[in-house]
Design a protein around this motif. Sequence first.
Motif, PDB file in Angstrom:
ATOM      1  N   ILE A 145       1.761   9.861  -4.998  1.00 24.73           N
ATOM      2  CA  ILE A 145       2.382  11.145  -4.643  1.00 24.73           C
ATOM      3  C   ILE A 145       3.180  11.663  -5.828  1.00 24.73           C
ATOM      4  N   GLY A 146       3.958  10.803  -6.440  1.00 26.69           N
ATOM      5  CA  GLY A 146       4.726  11.165  -7.630  1.00 26.69           C
ATOM      6  C   GLY A 146       5.875  12.106  -7.339  1.00 26.69           C
ATOM      7  N   ALA A 147       6.616  12.399  -8.377  1.00 29.75           N
ATOM      8  CA  ALA A 147       7.817  13.230  -8.249  1.00 29.75           C
ATOM      9  C   ALA A 147       7.483  14.672  -7.880  1.00 29.75           C
ATOM     10  N   GLY A 148       6.316  15.164  -8.304  1.00 31.39           N
ATOM     11  CA  GLY A 148       5.962  16.554  -8.043  1.00 31.39           C
ATOM     12  C   GLY A 148       5.194  16.791  -6.761  1.00 31.39           C
ATOM     13  N   GLY A 149       4.826  15.727  -6.073  1.00 29.66           N
ATOM     14  CA  GLY A 149       4.036  15.878  -4.858  1.00 29.66           C
ATOM     15  C   GLY A 149       2.555  15.934  -5.164  1.00 29.66           C
ATOM     16  N   ALA A 150       1.756  15.803  -4.125  1.00 31.46           N
ATOM     17  CA  ALA A 150       0.301  15.805  -4.277  1.00 31.46           C
ATOM     18  C   ALA A 150      -0.335  16.125  -2.931  1.00 31.46           C
ATOM     19  N   THR A 151      -1.562  16.602  -2.967  1.00 30.74           N
ATOM     20  CA  THR A 151      -2.313  16.826  -1.730  1.00 30.74           C
ATOM     21  C   THR A 151      -2.923  15.499  -1.280  1.00 30.74           C
ATOM     22  N   ALA A 152      -3.369  15.449  -0.038  1.00 30.53           N
ATOM     23  CA  ALA A 152      -4.022  14.233   0.469  1.00 30.53           C
ATOM     24  C   ALA A 152      -5.268  13.907  -0.348  1.00 30.53           C
ATOM     25  N   SER A 153      -6.001  14.933  -0.765  1.00 34.59           N
ATOM     26  CA  SER A 153      -7.192  14.693  -1.591  1.00 34.59           C
ATOM     27  C   SER A 153      -6.815  14.072  -2.926  1.00 34.59           C
ATOM     28  N   ALA A 193       0.830  -1.214   0.000  1.00 36.95           N
ATOM     29  CA  ALA A 193       0.000   0.000   0.000  1.00 36.95           C
ATOM     30  C   ALA A 193       0.859   1.256   0.000  1.00 36.95           C
ATOM     31  N   TYR A 194       2.014   1.211   0.654  1.00 36.53           N
ATOM     32  CA  TYR A 194       2.907   2.375   0.669  1.00 36.53           C
ATOM     33  C   TYR A 194       3.479   2.619  -0.723  1.00 36.53           C
ATOM     34  N   GLY A 195       3.792   1.540  -1.430  1.00 41.76           N
ATOM     35  CA  GLY A 195       4.304   1.688  -2.788  1.00 41.76           C
ATOM     36  C   GLY A 195       3.278   2.346  -3.694  1.00 41.76           C
ATOM     37  N   PHE A 196       2.018   1.901  -3.595  1.00 40.06           N
ATOM     38  CA  PHE A 196       0.963   2.541  -4.379  1.00 40.06           C
ATOM     39  C   PHE A 196       0.825   4.012  -3.987  1.00 40.06           C
ATOM     40  N   ALA A 197       0.900   4.302  -2.692  1.00 39.44           N
ATOM     41  CA  ALA A 197       0.772   5.686  -2.228  1.00 39.44           C
ATOM     42  C   ALA A 197       1.936   6.536  -2.722  1.00 39.44           C
ATOM     43  N   MET A 198       3.159   6.002  -2.683  1.00 43.23           N
ATOM     44  CA  MET A 198       4.307   6.772  -3.174  1.00 43.23           C
ATOM     45  C   MET A 198       4.182   7.036  -4.672  1.00 43.23           C
ATOM     46  N   ARG A 225      -6.401   9.320  -6.504  1.00 44.27           N
ATOM     47  CA  ARG A 225      -5.555   8.432  -7.312  1.00 44.27           C
ATOM     48  C   ARG A 225      -5.580   6.997  -6.800  1.00 44.27           C
ATOM     49  N   LEU A 226      -5.749   6.840  -5.497  1.00 43.91           N
ATOM     50  CA  LEU A 226      -5.774   5.498  -4.900  1.00 43.91           C
ATOM     51  C   LEU A 226      -7.187   4.931  -4.807  1.00 43.91           C
ATOM     52  N   GLY A 227      -8.193   5.772  -5.012  1.00 44.57           N
ATOM     53  CA  GLY A 227      -9.569   5.304  -4.892  1.00 44.57           C
ATOM     54  C   GLY A 227      -9.989   5.107  -3.451  1.00 44.57           C
ATOM     55  N   VAL A 228      -9.429   5.932  -2.547  1.00 46.34           N
ATOM     56  CA  VAL A 228      -9.779   5.866  -1.134  1.00 46.34           C
ATOM     57  C   VAL A 228     -10.159   7.262  -0.665  1.00 46.34           C
ATOM     58  N   SER A 229     -10.692   7.359   0.536  1.00 45.22           N
ATOM     59  CA  SER A 229     -11.072   8.658   1.079  1.00 45.22           C
ATOM     60  C   SER A 229      -9.835   9.489   1.402  1.00 45.22           C
ATOM     61  N   PRO A 285      -8.656  -2.724 -20.391  1.00 45.06           N
ATOM     62  CA  PRO A 285      -8.978  -1.374 -20.861  1.00 45.06           C
ATOM     63  C   PRO A 285      -8.010  -0.347 -20.271  1.00 45.06           C
ATOM     64  N   ALA A 286      -7.737   0.697 -21.030  1.00 39.99           N
ATOM     65  CA  ALA A 286      -6.784   1.731 -20.601  1.00 39.99           C
ATOM     66  C   ALA A 286      -7.158   2.316 -19.241  1.00 39.99           C
ATOM     67  N   GLU A 287      -8.453   2.509 -18.997  1.00 39.43           N
ATOM     68  CA  GLU A 287      -8.873   3.117 -17.727  1.00 39.43           C
ATOM     69  C   GLU A 287      -8.702   2.168 -16.535  1.00 39.43           C
ATOM     70  N   ALA A 288      -8.429   0.901 -16.802  1.00 41.43           N
ATOM     71  CA  ALA A 288      -8.231  -0.059 -15.712  1.00 41.43           C
ATOM     72  C   ALA A 288      -6.841   0.059 -15.109  1.00 41.43           C
ATOM     73  N   PHE A 289      -5.926   0.733 -15.798  1.00 41.84           N
ATOM     74  CA  PHE A 289      -4.559   0.884 -15.294  1.00 41.84           C
ATOM     75  C   PHE A 289      -4.523   2.080 -14.355  1.00 41.84           C
ATOM     76  N   ARG A 290      -4.837   1.795 -13.097  1.00 43.05           N
ATOM     77  CA  ARG A 290      -4.892   2.830 -12.066  1.00 43.05           C
ATOM     78  C   ARG A 290      -4.115   2.346 -10.857  1.00 43.05           C
ATOM     79  N   LEU A 291      -3.842   3.270  -9.962  1.00 43.09           N
ATOM     80  CA  LEU A 291      -3.078   2.953  -8.757  1.00 43.09           C
ATOM     81  C   LEU A 291      -3.972   2.535  -7.592  1.00 43.09           C
ATOM     82  N   ASP A 292      -5.273   2.399  -7.806  1.00 36.22           N
ATOM     83  CA  ASP A 292      -6.183   2.216  -6.677  1.00 36.22           C
ATOM     84  C   ASP A 292      -6.338   0.771  -6.228  1.00 36.22           C
ATOM     85  N   ALA A 293      -5.336  -0.063  -6.440  1.00 30.48           N
ATOM     86  CA  ALA A 293      -5.436  -1.461  -5.985  1.00 30.48           C
ATOM     87  C   ALA A 293      -5.663  -1.527  -4.487  1.00 30.48           C
ATOM     88  N   ALA A 294      -4.996  -0.651  -3.730  1.00 35.81           N
ATOM     89  CA  ALA A 294      -5.180  -0.669  -2.283  1.00 35.81           C
ATOM     90  C   ALA A 294      -6.631  -0.387  -1.921  1.00 35.81           C
TER      91      ALA A 294
END
Length: 174
Positions: free
Chosen positions: A66-74, A58-63, A79-83, A159-168
């Motif tokens: 976040i990406g190289a440029g950073g991101a807000t918690a929202s 889950a930390y790997g998905f979260a990192m 991106r993860l499909g969580v609250s 499908p292209a839209e299935a490639f997301r980071l929200d596995a967690a």
Amino acid sequence: MDNVVDEKKVNQVVDIRNSREDTPGYELPLLLFAGFRSLIDRLHAELAEQGHPDVRPAYGFAMQAIGAGGATASEIGRRLGVSKQAAGKTVDRLVTLGYAVRADDPGDARRKLVRLTPHGLDALARSAAIFDELRAEWAGALGARRVADIEEALRTVVPAEAFRLDAAGWFGGA
């Protein structure tokens, strides 16, 4: 061996390593998941050896979120499909472990950005290198052409839209 439910074997352990043309449909997702799991487990064992014993999937998905440029918690939550709260808990853990920091957003003083630390960036760089090694192992065991064929076949049916980071989030938690 995996636990499956079907008409004949309710919650029985079955061997999914049999190769046959009339394979039941439920074996495909089990095999795909088992392949994914074997890669992720090997990755994390190697990351632990290389100085990152606290990194969890889950930390790997979260990192990645976040990406190289950073991101807000929202943004991380989306991106993860969580609250936002679930993302915040994961970020708290990443901050505690030294993989991320919270910083002011230079473009908007009201926002806090989560940024990866050098330790977090190192974990991602090592992960990429380890995945390359694991892919090479699969190519050694199966042949480079078969691995490329598997990847191409999956690109065709996923499908292209299935490639997301929200596995967690898909598995019920961050």
